[in-house]
Design an enzyme around this catalytic site. Structure first.
Site, PDB file in Angstrom:
ATOM      1  N   ARG A 211     -66.931  55.229 -18.441  1.00 21.70           N
ATOM      2  CA  ARG A 211     -66.351  56.259 -19.313  1.00 21.70           C
ATOM      3  C   ARG A 211     -67.464  56.977 -20.085  1.00 21.70           C
ATOM      4  NH1 ARG A 211     -65.273  55.868 -24.346  1.00 21.70           N
ATOM      5  NH2 ARG A 211     -65.240  53.594 -24.448  1.00 21.70           N
ATOM      6  N   CYS A 346     -79.563  45.257 -14.000  1.00 23.45           N
ATOM      7  CA  CYS A 346     -78.739  44.080 -14.266  1.00 23.45           C
ATOM      8  C   CYS A 346     -79.510  42.791 -14.031  1.00 23.45           C
ATOM      9  CB  CYS A 346     -77.465  44.119 -13.427  1.00 23.45           C
ATOM     10  SG  CYS A 346     -77.762  44.155 -11.662  1.00 23.45           S
TER      11      CYS A 346
END
Ligand code: SAH
Length: 403
Positions: A211, A346
């Site tokens: 988002r 990550c």
């Protein structure tokens, strides 16, 4: 309560546990007061016999004890119900409205070795520690009582189970799986394979970032977007919904590419999207290849780089950094001035600082000046506990190209 075996720690080994870290390494243990079976609950004391906590014992693992609580507890269905309800309420506070999220994130939620993901009305469970695995039936019963799920699926084929002496296993534990699962993230639908998909299905840890990154799109009128390492299309489809003129998605997995196409269609954005089943390194190289005295024409307004972890261990960090540098260098060359690079790492072994250093060095080589306009972390359903550094792994930045 039965008497528990006591694991006595060597002098100087109690501080980390007192600070809230649940792991007791083999090397920290002085001795056991009486033999304990692997998977049993034991109590942990410092060398002066002060109680530090109780947890699961496993002599086979480098992590001898995984502490569950600072005081003595009964580990039963009620214990799991209380713990899981507490972690659920944290998600409801920090991710109100989300219908799919990680309910339990192991050490982040004081349940070392347990992961529970909620995909709409289906739950996916992973037990990566022997003690936790022994209590699977109670965990499943607790989940049924809290969620009344349509199904509970076990995804236990993680590498870390080997270190605990646990075999790989997966399948439906309770209920029935629908033939195809549609998971909603921020209102967009993603078809997900809960039995064979990545991790436990899809990457829930990026939910908030999907988002946030898509919020750049309205600021970049007519945005041309490139989503590298797109998997099911998380970043790309959010950008398309936010009004991007076009989104190009790249992934080397044919299955992911096909699923991405179906997801674009299911969300009504297929006209804006194109998909390519390629190796991102090769693709970027081809797109940025130029003859001497020729300039690469920048043509994207927003590029997302969300690669898999390039390193699972500290030893391979050097290679990983070279990989990160290469994709950043090439992506930067393809970005227009004023365009935005949203980039993620990550790997737990690459710190946020080190990651930014690599990007800066790529920017230097590409003759680009960057303005940092956002920093990102993992979504709040993967809580970061500063006392447990291993709980923090996902970091990201957005940079605007100044020139
Ligand atoms: N951005 C995705 C997650 C990416 S996971 C999301 O938010 O869901 C990493 C993805 O990169 C996987 O789908 C894997 O198939 C793909 N991948 C790994 N190495 C690749 C490479 N060299 N080129 C292209 N895709 C790659």
């Amino acid at each position: 309560m039965n008497t528990l075996s006591t694991v006595l720690l060597k002098p100087g080994e109690a501080d980390r546990v007192l600070a809230g870290h649940p792991w007791v390494y083999h090397g920290s243990v002085l001795r056991l007061t009486q033999p304990a079976n692997d998977g049993d609950i034991v109590q942990v004391k410092d060398h002066r016999q002060r109680l530090l906590g109780v947890g699961f014992y496993n002599s086979k693992s480098k992590i001898n004890v995984r502490i569950l609580a600072p005081d003595r507890i009964e580990v039963n269905q009620r214990f799991f119900e209380e713990r899981i309800r507490a972690s659920l309420s944290l998600r409801q506070r920090y991710m109100p409205g989300a219908t799919s999220f990680r309910v339990v994130n192991s050490e982040s939620d004081s349940m070392s070795g347990l992961i529970i993901d909620k995909y709409e009305d289906v739950l996916v469970l992973q037990t990566s520690a022997l003690g936790m695995d022994r209590h699977k039936a109670e965990i499943v019963a607790a989940l049924q009582s809290i969620f009344s799920p349509r199904a509970i699926v076990e995804r236990n084929e993680v590498a870390s189970r080997k270190f605990e002496g646990l075999p790989d296993t997966s399948g439906v534990l309770v209920g029935e799986l629908p033939p195809s699962m549609q998971v909603k993230l921020n209102g967009l639908a993603f078809e997900t394979d809960l039995i064979a998909g990545h991790k436990t299905g899809l990457y829930l840890d990026q939910q908030v970032n999907y988002r946030l990154v898509s919020e750049f799109v309205p600021k970049l009128p007519g945005a041309q977007v490139l989503d590298c390492f797109s998997f099911l299309g998380g970043f790309g489809l959010h950008a398309a919904r936010a009004g991007a003129a076009h989104v190009h998605l790249l992934d080397q997995s044919a299955d992911a590419t096909e699923a991405g196409k179906r997801n674009a269609k299911a969300n009504g954005v297929e006209e804006q999207c194109s998909f390519e089943n390629v190796n991102v390194f090769d693709w970027l190289k081809t797109q940025t290849a130029s003859k001497p005295n020729e300039k690469v024409l920048p043509r994207f307004d927003l590029i997302v780089l969300d690669p898999p972890s390039f390193t699972r261990n500290r030893a391979a960090v050097g290679d990983a950094l070279r990989g990160y540098k290469e994709i950043h260098l090439r992506a930067l060359k393809l970005l227009k001035p004023g365009g935005v690079l949203a980039t993620f790492c990550c790997s737990h072994h690459v710190s946020a600082e080190l990651f930014q250093d690599v990007i800066l060095s790529a920017a230097y080589d590409a003759h680009k000046l960057l303005r940092r306009v956002a920093t990102y972390g993992q979504s709040p359903d993967h809580p970061v506990m500063p006392a447990i550094p291993e709980t923090e792994y996902l970091k990201g930045y957005a940079f605007e190209i100044v020139r």
